[in-house]
Scaffold this motif. Sequence first.
Motif, short mmCIF file in Angstrom:
data_model
loop_
_atom_site.label_atom_id
_atom_site.label_comp_id
_atom_site.label_asym_id
_atom_site.label_seq_id
_atom_site.Cartn_x
_atom_site.Cartn_y
_atom_site.Cartn_z
N LEU A 94 0.84 -1.19 0.00
CA LEU A 94 0.00 0.00 0.00
C LEU A 94 0.87 1.24 0.00
CD1 LEU A 94 -2.37 -1.02 2.92
CD2 LEU A 94 -2.84 -1.26 0.49
N TYR A 95 0.33 2.30 -0.58
CA TYR A 95 0.98 3.61 -0.49
C TYR A 95 0.18 4.42 0.50
CZ TYR A 95 2.96 8.12 -1.66
OH TYR A 95 3.58 9.34 -1.59
N ASP A 96 0.81 4.77 1.61
CA ASP A 96 0.19 5.60 2.64
C ASP A 96 0.24 7.04 2.16
OD1 ASP A 96 -0.43 7.17 4.86
OD2 ASP A 96 0.61 5.82 6.27
N GLU A 102 5.45 3.64 1.39
CA GLU A 102 4.84 2.35 1.12
C GLU A 102 4.93 1.45 2.35
OE1 GLU A 102 6.20 0.24 -2.34
OE2 GLU A 102 5.14 1.61 -3.68
N GLU A 138 -8.01 3.41 -4.34
CA GLU A 138 -7.69 4.28 -3.21
C GLU A 138 -8.84 4.14 -2.23
OE1 GLU A 138 -7.48 8.97 -2.81
OE2 GLU A 138 -5.90 8.20 -4.14
N LYS A 148 -7.38 7.47 7.74
CA LYS A 148 -6.18 7.18 6.95
C LYS A 148 -6.61 6.91 5.51
CE LYS A 148 -2.78 6.54 10.03
NZ LYS A 148 -1.51 7.17 9.94
N TYR A 150 -5.12 5.26 1.84
CA TYR A 150 -4.11 4.43 1.19
C TYR A 150 -4.50 4.16 -0.25
CZ TYR A 150 -2.12 3.08 5.74
OH TYR A 150 -1.53 3.07 6.97
#
Length: 159
Positions: A94-96, A102, A138, A148, A150
């Motif tokens: 995942l890309y935070d 990541e 997303e 949050k 991601y």
Amino acid sequence: MDRVLLTKKGAEALQAELKNLKSVERPKVIEAIAEARSHGDLSENAEYDAAKEQQGFVEGRIKELESHLSIAEVIDPSKLNVQGKVVFGTRVTLYDIDAAKEVSYQIVGDLEADIDQGQISLSSPIGRALIGKSEGDEFTFEAPSGEKTYEVVSVSYDV
């Protein structure tokens, strides 16, 4: 009792723990109890009390593992026909978006969850939010520390 979902690796780890408890820890405790008994008066024997307490812990854990393993459902995500989707057992990168970095997690059952090993529970807030997502999706979810966001970078079934 609820369903107990496990990955193959998780089931093997629990079976190994059960085997160790039965073949190594249980005999050690029995020996410790016998040794403590040989010292005489049990009413004020701290060694005996400690060994009996340890025996209770070992026997309780054996029963708990046997119970969980008897109803466990072992799921192999590579055998599921869900190309590109996040399902139980998959590893997800995942890309935070908030932290601009990541992270990688495997979705596992409650008994296997260990954030330090990158294993998150299916029933955790992020685990629930991830199920059914695909690469490129997303999503936003409510974490204990707040909202949050991601993006799913990749999904792998070979874990």
